[in-house]
Design an enzyme around this catalytic site. Structure first.
Site, mmCIF file in Angstrom:
data_model
loop_
_atom_site.group_PDB
_atom_site.id
_atom_site.type_symbol
_atom_site.label_atom_id
_atom_site.label_comp_id
_atom_site.label_asym_id
_atom_site.label_seq_id
_atom_site.Cartn_x
_atom_site.Cartn_y
_atom_site.Cartn_z
ATOM 1 N N ASP A 119 -23.624 -19.391 9.101
ATOM 2 C CA ASP A 119 -24.219 -18.330 9.895
ATOM 3 C C ASP A 119 -24.303 -18.654 11.377
ATOM 4 O OD1 ASP A 119 -26.182 -20.223 9.448
ATOM 5 O OD2 ASP A 119 -27.620 -18.844 8.553
ATOM 6 N N ASP A 148 -35.130 -26.791 10.173
ATOM 7 C CA ASP A 148 -35.074 -26.491 8.747
ATOM 8 C C ASP A 148 -35.073 -27.695 7.809
ATOM 9 O OD1 ASP A 148 -34.950 -23.693 9.271
ATOM 10 O OD2 ASP A 148 -32.834 -23.920 9.683
#
Length: 890
Positions: free
Chosen positions: A76, A486
């Site tokens: 992404d 993350d």
């Protein structure tokens, strides 16, 4: 195991959304210094990833249907990759994307040409709202992604937007491969190219633009964007030869009108009659072998959510619809998205419950076209699970997240956000699927059907997709410690090996800041995001183990943290209303700092343990009492954009500050008086991060590194003379999009630099200059036949080419260094070389090992690459010699 907050996607969103939409830094407090000069010749550098293996969301996997082992992955925010079967690793394909086009590192769709497997296409663009100032594009390659051409589009694409796991939105006609279709978001409809992606035009006969919005009330434009056209599927049985395929299916972001079909090669379109409503069709996969179009539905666009879902089968010959959902609708608490068929066995289908976060994702499999299904795992007696598979994450051990959850959860998880799911069209035993953190796969899939346990392993080597938020390279201990979005971050004791575990105790969802005590580098502090806190942590063993500190009221996020030079005190500027605080000891008690605004960036002096610095809104601040009180110092510094500053090790009060905005002042500033005054470095057009490394041989001042624009050129620059002159050390093939978050040199290895990217992980570079790397000597004269050379041209264009060379030690003795020689047969010349040092004149070339790769064990290999020029022809050299002996050809 906790649910990662946003994985690579929104970590990138946070960085690029606020940083690259046009806000960057500014003015000076003192007159300009003498102009900085840029050396004409770039230093010779080799570039690699610091290995993490994965770390972010992989929403798409694409197999070529006519060539075995030709496989692509899209991410992404981190570009696209091609699978290298021989090396069992992924090869990055979009590292050439530069600063100005950073949005093109977000890949919303990929298409591999079945008629000409050398051709591959990528639809790129990261955000459809104003976070990404550029428009989307379709990249096309005729050499499997080695080189690309670009067709700009009149609208944006959203590789990191909601719905990015749906698709594929880009498709090549399997018969007339000049024809491609692209499904656009934001109400822009369906687009077509008839010249192999060079130009595009809207298909005006397709009138449903797909108006579904994840959250219409979102004023940022992120969740309120219209999903648009989400997939295109050709029925290859309705074409022949080079004649355009007649029947095409298109999925639309519209819960009432999700699937359309053309039976006249795209001239007209009709809504498929009798189709289910109330759901979005995430995927539409056609099994032409048995005439079924399979569809996976969810009630939202994903990739995080989805509370209900369906799986349906459409008979292309009769128009019959059949609900083949693997579980009763009342039992669904997730949507369906990942969808694949076994091309070797029509009727074998798999689908994923992509948004089943707890206790785990689920995979379903049928071998009778959906009449009956089996699951990857079931309950034997709740909460005990019976798995058909075994997870082996020994190659990427951090995938357990350091967890030991109570049943029915397990560590490692089968996955989450499992929207990419593919069975190899040539091998029914091989299946891969993408998750929010990695790519998993098996080569034993058909054991599923005999109730025999099969093994799932990470298949992610080479695919590095983390957003890098901070980096430190202490003078002792681990060479690098990272703060990542993350996955928190890692202690990297070996740059070429996957770390065993990310930071734990506490395990931040994202680590925003790192610092170590300059004279006591075993002491570290980090801050980051964690729902409910604590959001600051400390280590006394160089980051091997951590313990949480307490936090003052009002903290909502990590902010920045600084450690005193002697490790005896800390200053923390968290997000939220708490403001800047100071502490002696390890954060058991915090005292509010006076004289500095909340939200300021804080750093420590690297010599004086009581001196700390801060910056906010164009003003520099300093504290002489351990961070209890700050005083405003220099003003007139960048008040707009992002600003980062660092103090120089071993030099009290020596500070470099980088930042600004394109529509305001922007550049690099230097202070030698503790921030009382700053001098702008003239000639540095723009700078976004600055760091320090080991001084060059015979130099006393640390080497400077910056992600900057100097002399009108964007790149990674180095100065060995305190900023008087600069040399660009990367090249156009190694740009990695946006690199402005942080940069640092290595205090122990001259020339080594660690570069932060927003989605391509941590890049490090080594120089082949004297004093760089780890040394190495020539191997002497090996016996004849003691070496083997594989020379491969990986990319060629008019007048230029790129080649990879692998040298294998076929002797029984290890080399401690090597020098390979050859003569080009048609007058070719070498341009830039990496992983080796070039020498020679004209067509006669030698390549000597870099400092770090001179040791080659018996039977081992070493590789390097280069760019070159040619005229007329570009034949492969006939003879290679090493130490005076001729090598054999591989």
């Amino acid at each position: 195991m906790r649910r990662p907050r946003f994985l690579a996607g929104l970590a990138g969103l946070a960085l690029t959304g606020g940083l690259l939409a046009g806000a960057l830094p500014a003015g000076a407090a003192e007159p300009d210094a003498a102009p900085a000069r840029t050396q004409a010749a770039a230093a010779s550098y080799s570039w690699k990833n610091v290995r993490v293996d994965g770390g972010g969301f992989v929403p798409g996997l694409v197999f070529n249907r006519t060539e075995k082992n030709l496989l692509y992955a899209r991410t992404d925010i981190g570009g696209a990759y091609r699978w290298d079967q021989a090396g069992s690793a992924w090869v990055p394909l979009l590292d050439h994307i530069g600063w100005d086009d950073w949005g093109h590192t977000g890949v919303v769709s990929l298409a591999s040409d079945t008629a000409d497997p050398d051709r591959v296409y990528a639809a790129v663009g990261t955000y459809t709202n104003d976070w990404d100032p550029g428009t989307g594009a379709v990249l096309r390659s005729a050499d499997r992604g080695a080189t690309w051409q670009r067709a700009d589009l009149p609208f944006k694409l959203g590789g990191n937007m909601p719905g990015r796991g749906m698709g594929e939105r880009l498709a090549v006609d399997p018969h007339d491969n000049r024809i491609l279709y692209l499904g656009a978001p934001s109400g822009n409809g369906l687009w077509r190219s008839t010249d192999s992606g060079a130009t595009w035009a809207k298909v005006t006969s397709f009138t449903n633009p797909g108006g579904y919005q994840q959250d219409p009330s979102d004023t940022s434009g992120y969740n309120s964007d219209e999903q648009g056209i989400v997939w295109v599927t050709f029925d290859e049985s309705t074409g022949a030869g080079a004649t355009a395929t007649k029947t095409i299916y298109v999925g639309v972001g519209d819960k009432e009108n999700a699937v359309y079909r053309s039976t006249d090669a795209g001239a007209t379109w009709t809504r498929l009659a009798g189709q289910p409503t109330g759901y979005l069709a995430h995927k539409g996969v056609l099994d032409a072998g048995n005439g079924y179009l399979y569809l996976a539905y969810s009630d939202t666009a994903g990739p995080y959510d989805g509370g209900k879902g369906k799986v349906h089968r459409y008979a292309t010959a009769t128009g019959e619809w059949k609900d083949i959902t693997p579980v009763a609708e009342a039992d669904t608490y997730h949507g369906f998205s990942g969808l694949t068929v076994d091309r070797q066995h029509p009727g074998t289908v798999m689908v994923s419950a992509y948004s089943s976060w707890w206790p785990d994702t689920q995979l379903f499999r049928t071998t009778d076209s959906g009449t009956t299904w089996t699951r990857a795992w079931d309950y034997s007696a709740y909460p005990t699970r019976s798995n058909r598979y075994t997870m082996d994450v020994s190659s990427v051990p951090w995938l357990t997240w350091g967890g030991d959850p109570a049943p029915p959860e397990q560590a490692p998880k089968l996955g989450w956000m499992t929207e990419a799911l593919e069975i190899d069209p040539f091998d029914s035993d091989r299946m891969l699927y993408g998750t929010g953190a990695t790519v998993y796969g098996t080569t034993e899939l058909t054991r599923w059907d005999t109730n025999t346990n099969f093994t799932i392993r990470p298949m992610v080597k080479g695919l590095e997709e983390t957003a890098v938020l901070d980096l430190v390279s202490p003078p002792s201990g681990a060479p690098l410690i990272s703060a990542l979005g993350d996955v928190g971050g890692f202690r990297h004791t070996d740059l070429g090996a996957v770390p065993p575990m990310m930071f734990t105790a506490p395990n931040f969802t994202s680590t925003t800041s790192l610092d170590y005590a300059e004279t006591k580098p075993d002491v570290l502090a980090r801050s980051g995001h964690l729902d409910g806190g604590p959001r600051v942590a400390f280590s006394t063993d160089n980051g091997a183990h951590w313990f949480a500190g307490q936090e003052p009221a009002g903290v909502t996020g990590g902010g920045t943290v600084a450690a005193a030079a002697d490790g005896g005190r800390f200053v923390w500027s968290p997000e939220g209303t708490a403001g800047v605080h100071a502490a002696t000891g390890y954060g058991t008690s915090w005292t509010p700092s006076a004289g500095i605004p909340a939200g300021a960036t804080v750093e420590s002096d690297r010599v004086d343990p009581k001196t700390f610095y801060g910056f906010h809104g164009g003003t520099f601040y300093a504290s002489a009492d351990g961070g209890l009180t700050f005083t405003a110092k220099a003003t007139g510094l960048p008040a707009k954009g992002n600003v980062r500053f660092k103090a120089v090790p071993g030099r009290k009060g020596d500070i470099w500050l980088a930042g600004g905005a394109p529509d305001a002042s922007y550049g690099l500033w230097h202070s030698t008086d503790g921030g009382a005054t700053f001098t702008k470095v003239s000639g540095v057009d723009q700078a976004d991060a600055v760091g320090f490394g080991k001084a060059a041989p015979n130099a006393s001042y640390p080497a400077l590194y910056s992600s900057a624009k100097i002399g009108g050129v964007r790149g990674i620059f180095r100065s060995t003379d305190a900023g008087a002159t600069w040399v660009r050390i990367n090249d156009d093939a190694h740009q990695w999009g946006w690199t402005g978050a942080t940069i640092t040199g290595d205090p122990r290895v001259y020339g080594r630099v660690y570069v932060a990217t927003n989605g391509r992980g941590i890049i490090y570079g080594d120089t082949s200059e004297s004093g760089g790397g780890d040394g190495g000597t020539d191997p002497g004269t090996p016996p004849a036949g003691a070496c083997k050379v594989a020379y491969r041209i990986t990319n060629q264009w008019q007048g230029g080419f790129q080649a990879d060379v692998t040298v294998t030690n076929t002797s029984a003795t290890a080399w401690t260094g090597w020098t390979l020689g050859w003569t080009f047969p048609a007058g070719q010349t070498v341009g830039q070389m990496w992983n080796a040092t070039p020498a020679g004149t004209g067509s006669a070339v030698t390549a000597k090992n870099a400092g770090w790769n001179g040791a080659v064990a018996a039977g081992g290999s070493v590789s390097f690459g280069f760019t070159g020029s040619w005229t007329g022809s570009n034949p492969v050299p006939a003879v290679f010699t090493l130490g005076g002996a001729t090598c054999s050809a591989a």
